[in-house]
Design a protein around this motif. Structure first.
Motif, PDB file in Angstrom:
ATOM      1  N   GLU A  60       0.849  -1.226   0.212  1.00  0.00           N
ATOM      2  CA  GLU A  60      -0.125  -0.019  -0.135  1.00  0.00           C
ATOM      3  C   GLU A  60       0.940   1.261  -0.221  1.00  0.00           C
ATOM      4  N   ARG A  61       1.970   1.173   0.694  1.00  0.00           N
ATOM      5  CA  ARG A  61       2.893   2.618   0.831  1.00  0.00           C
ATOM      6  C   ARG A  61       3.658   2.624  -0.414  1.00  0.00           C
ATOM      7  N   ASN A  62       3.946   1.395  -1.100  1.00  0.00           N
ATOM      8  CA  ASN A  62       4.806   1.608  -2.337  1.00  0.00           C
ATOM      9  C   ASN A  62       3.750   2.208  -3.281  1.00  0.00           C
ATOM     10  N   ALA A  63       2.640   1.754  -3.568  1.00  0.00           N
ATOM     11  CA  ALA A  63       1.718   2.327  -4.388  1.00  0.00           C
ATOM     12  C   ALA A  63       1.375   3.434  -4.021  1.00  0.00           C
ATOM     13  N   ALA A  64       1.401   4.061  -2.958  1.00  0.00           N
ATOM     14  CA  ALA A  64       1.141   5.718  -2.721  1.00  0.00           C
ATOM     15  C   ALA A  64       2.346   6.612  -3.436  1.00  0.00           C
ATOM     16  N   VAL A  65       3.255   6.122  -2.986  1.00  0.00           N
ATOM     17  CA  VAL A  65       4.555   6.516  -3.447  1.00  0.00           C
ATOM     18  C   VAL A  65       4.646   6.675  -5.040  1.00  0.00           C
ATOM     19  N   GLN A  66       4.202   5.404  -5.647  1.00  0.00           N
ATOM     20  CA  GLN A  66       4.114   5.518  -7.252  1.00  0.00           C
ATOM     21  C   GLN A  66       2.782   6.510  -7.491  1.00  0.00           C
ATOM     22  N   GLU A  67       2.058   6.726  -7.048  1.00  0.00           N
ATOM     23  CA  GLU A  67       0.921   7.665  -7.414  1.00  0.00           C
ATOM     24  C   GLU A  67       1.519   9.098  -7.425  1.00  0.00           C
ATOM     25  N   VAL A  68       2.307   9.479  -6.358  1.00  0.00           N
ATOM     26  CA  VAL A  68       3.232  10.504  -6.360  1.00  0.00           C
ATOM     27  C   VAL A  68       3.974  10.793  -7.659  1.00  0.00           C
ATOM     28  N   VAL A  69       4.632   9.670  -7.921  1.00  0.00           N
ATOM     29  CA  VAL A  69       5.553   9.826  -8.987  1.00  0.00           C
ATOM     30  C   VAL A  69       5.206  10.068 -10.197  1.00  0.00           C
ATOM     31  N   ASP A  70       3.699   9.236 -10.297  1.00  0.00           N
ATOM     32  CA  ASP A  70       2.969   9.479 -11.679  1.00  0.00           C
ATOM     33  C   ASP A  70       2.581  10.978 -11.678  1.00  0.00           C
ATOM     34  N   LEU A  71       2.201  11.563 -10.480  1.00  0.00           N
ATOM     35  CA  LEU A  71       1.521  12.918 -10.706  1.00  0.00           C
ATOM     36  C   LEU A  71       2.747  13.748 -11.084  1.00  0.00           C
ATOM     37  N   PHE A  72       3.877  13.748 -10.676  1.00  0.00           N
ATOM     38  CA  PHE A  72       5.180  14.418 -11.121  1.00  0.00           C
ATOM     39  C   PHE A  72       5.111  14.213 -12.640  1.00  0.00           C
ATOM     40  N   SER A  73       5.123  12.962 -13.147  1.00  0.00           N
ATOM     41  CA  SER A  73       5.224  12.511 -14.541  1.00  0.00           C
ATOM     42  C   SER A  73       3.988  13.123 -15.344  1.00  0.00           C
ATOM     43  N   GLU A  74       2.935  13.361 -14.902  1.00  0.00           N
ATOM     44  CA  GLU A  74       1.788  14.105 -15.656  1.00  0.00           C
ATOM     45  C   GLU A  74       2.170  15.294 -15.812  1.00  0.00           C
ATOM     46  N   GLU A  75       2.775  16.114 -14.880  1.00  0.00           N
ATOM     47  CA  GLU A  75       3.188  17.534 -15.124  1.00  0.00           C
ATOM     48  C   GLU A  75       4.609  17.551 -15.796  1.00  0.00           C
ATOM     49  N   ASN A  76       5.331  16.608 -15.887  1.00  0.00           N
ATOM     50  CA  ASN A  76       6.544  16.511 -16.507  1.00  0.00           C
ATOM     51  C   ASN A  76       6.832  15.725 -17.690  1.00  0.00           C
ATOM     52  N   PRO A  77       5.768  15.524 -18.658  1.00  0.00           N
ATOM     53  CA  PRO A  77       5.759  14.528 -19.520  1.00  0.00           C
ATOM     54  C   PRO A  77       7.089  14.212 -20.400  1.00  0.00           C
ATOM     55  N   ASP A  78       7.826  14.965 -20.317  1.00  0.00           N
ATOM     56  CA  ASP A  78       9.279  14.883 -21.113  1.00  0.00           C
ATOM     57  C   ASP A  78      10.299  14.079 -20.222  1.00  0.00           C
ATOM     58  N   VAL A  79      10.082  13.975 -18.856  1.00  0.00           N
ATOM     59  CA  VAL A  79      10.950  13.238 -18.169  1.00  0.00           C
ATOM     60  C   VAL A  79      10.697  11.636 -18.091  1.00  0.00           C
TER      61      VAL A  79
END
Length: 446
Positions: A60-79
């Protein structure tokens, strides 16, 4: 769950030669004079390839961290980001191999008990220049918390992403369901064990009033702090051998009286995830752990309709606690420092990310985000209680306790020493003497 914050905070000594704030700021400006000059700034920041990021936790904790990383990716699609989540033990095993091959991920998760190994051996990039030029904004983190992570060479290698501290967990609804009165949340270790022994006869046969904590090095550290001692002190053990004997004897009394699980019962749960532990499944009514484990406990308790955990200060007889940090670092071999630093900055300062995590990696280090959580009607009261207690701890002088390099095996070694005692293979005195020798060896660097 507030406590009296007026007593003085007992010192916690680890690896750190704690750099005074003024000296720490001088190191930021004059980093070459304070330590390594390998930090990258401005135009010489490498910016090639994907950002690899590795961390640890429950599913569950790893899934939450992944969700934050995905949020960053949405705002930075070139990364391009490649994630490597795993279990706690698996993370450190993997980093050891990767470090030896000079192939660490760009962003390896660090933790205050383990980070010195990688800082002292040149595996991590000094972050001071990235902080000074604003690439990573740490202005919202209390200075004393950030500075307590500074290495003896004057560099800052790790930035906290989550603060945790040791405490007592009480399942008050389940205690009351058993017809018992909860223990005094301000009591000492001895008070808790006395309560457990008095309470055990009235509760169900398949439950224990208290967890057996004899093998927990962080809980023993709290016990030592309550006696005005520490785990490490200037290259030596900060506690007396008699203190460890008393610790083992305290828990043997709880086990022998049936108030804490026997060695055989505890062994059945050895290595299971937090969400499957005796506390999470309602078999322990009181336990002791880091506050950031509360969500994992509560998730299972909710599924089983087995009560609600609440947090009390660690039973030191005063406000002293063990405070640790889950952190982010950048590896010295990273080829994309630019995007790695941007991801760390986002993770630390994103309010949206913090609300996604729900403190599963620890309390957010940025004070404004903690204040936002306290004011939000959507944040659970248990989290607000943890924030309030953390504020009290900081006001009392608590800083992050970073262990010296080479001491990490002591986590397992104390557990083994306790097992020998509880299974009757060793006396408390012999086990304590053997562990003291192991501490001396660990701190000698041999």
């Amino acid at each position: 769950m507030k406590h009296n914050g007026n007593e003085a905070m007992a010192p916690i000594h680890g690896r750190r030669r704690v750099v005074p704030v003024a000296a720490g700021l001088a190191c930021v400006a004059l980093i070459a004079a304070c330590g390594s000059d390998s930090g990258a700034t401005g135009g010489d920041l490498p910016n090639e390839g994907p950002v690899t990021i590795s961390w640890y936790g429950s599913d569950e904790r790893n899934a939450a961290v992944q969700e934050v990383v995905d949020l960053f990716s949405e705002e930075n699609p070139d990364v391009t980001i490649e994630t490597q989540p795993t279990t706690f033990d698996g993370h450190w095993d993997r980093l050891s191999v990767q470090s030896a091959a000079n192939n660490l991920p760009c962003i390896p998760a660090m933790q205050s008990r383990y980070q010195a190994r990688y800082e002292d051996r040149g595996s991590l990039l000094p972050l001071d220049d990235l902080i000074e030029d604003g690439t990573i904004d740490v202005s919202g983190i209390p200075e004393e918390i950030l500075e307590s992570q500074r290495a003896p060479d004057g560099n800052l290698y790790s930035i906290p992403k989550g603060i945790w501290y040791e405490g007592a967990l009480l399942n008050v609804p389940l205690i009351e369901e058993e017809g018992a009165t909860p223990p005094d949340p301000g009591g000492t270790w001895e008070d808790y064990v006395d309560w457990a022994i008095d309470t055990q006869p009235s509760i169900s046969d398949d439950r224990f009033a208290i967890s057996a904590s004899g093998g927990s090095v962080t809980q023993f550290q709290v016990f030592a702090i309550g006696r005005g001692e520490s785990l490490f002190d200037d290259g030596e053990a900060g506690f007396s051998e008699q203190t460890l004997v008393d610790w083992f004897d305290l828990w043997m009394r709880a086990v022998e009286e049936g108030a804490a699980p026997s060695g055989e019962v505890t062994a059945e749960y050895q290595g299971v995830p937090t969400a499957q532990s005796m506390m999470a499944t309602g078999r322990n009514l009181v336990s002791f752990t880091g506050d950031n484990n509360m969500p994992d406990f509560q998730r299972t308790l909710d599924q089983l309709d087995l009560g609600q955990v609440s947090l009390a200060p660690a039973p030191t007889g005063g406000p002293a606690q063990v405070v640790g940090a889950n952190s982010w670092a950048i590896s010295d071999n990273c080829t994309n420092v630019v995007d790695s630093a941007a991801l760390i900055d986002f993770f630390i300062n994103s309010s949206e990310g913090a609300f996604i995590l729900e403190t599963q990696t620890g309390l957010p280090p940025v004070s404004a985000i903690l204040e936002e959580m306290l004011a939000s009607p959507d944040v659970d009261e248990s989290i607000k209680d943890r924030i309030t207690l953390y504020d009290d701890l900081r006001e009392s002088g608590a800083v992050i306790d970073v262990w010296p390099d080479g001491t990490q095996p002591l986590i397992t070694q104390l557990s083994t020493a306790w097992e020998e005692v509880v299974f009757g293979q060793s006396t408390s005195e012999d086990a304590a003497a053997a562990f003291m020798a192991q501490v001396e060896t660990a701190l000698s660097g041999l």
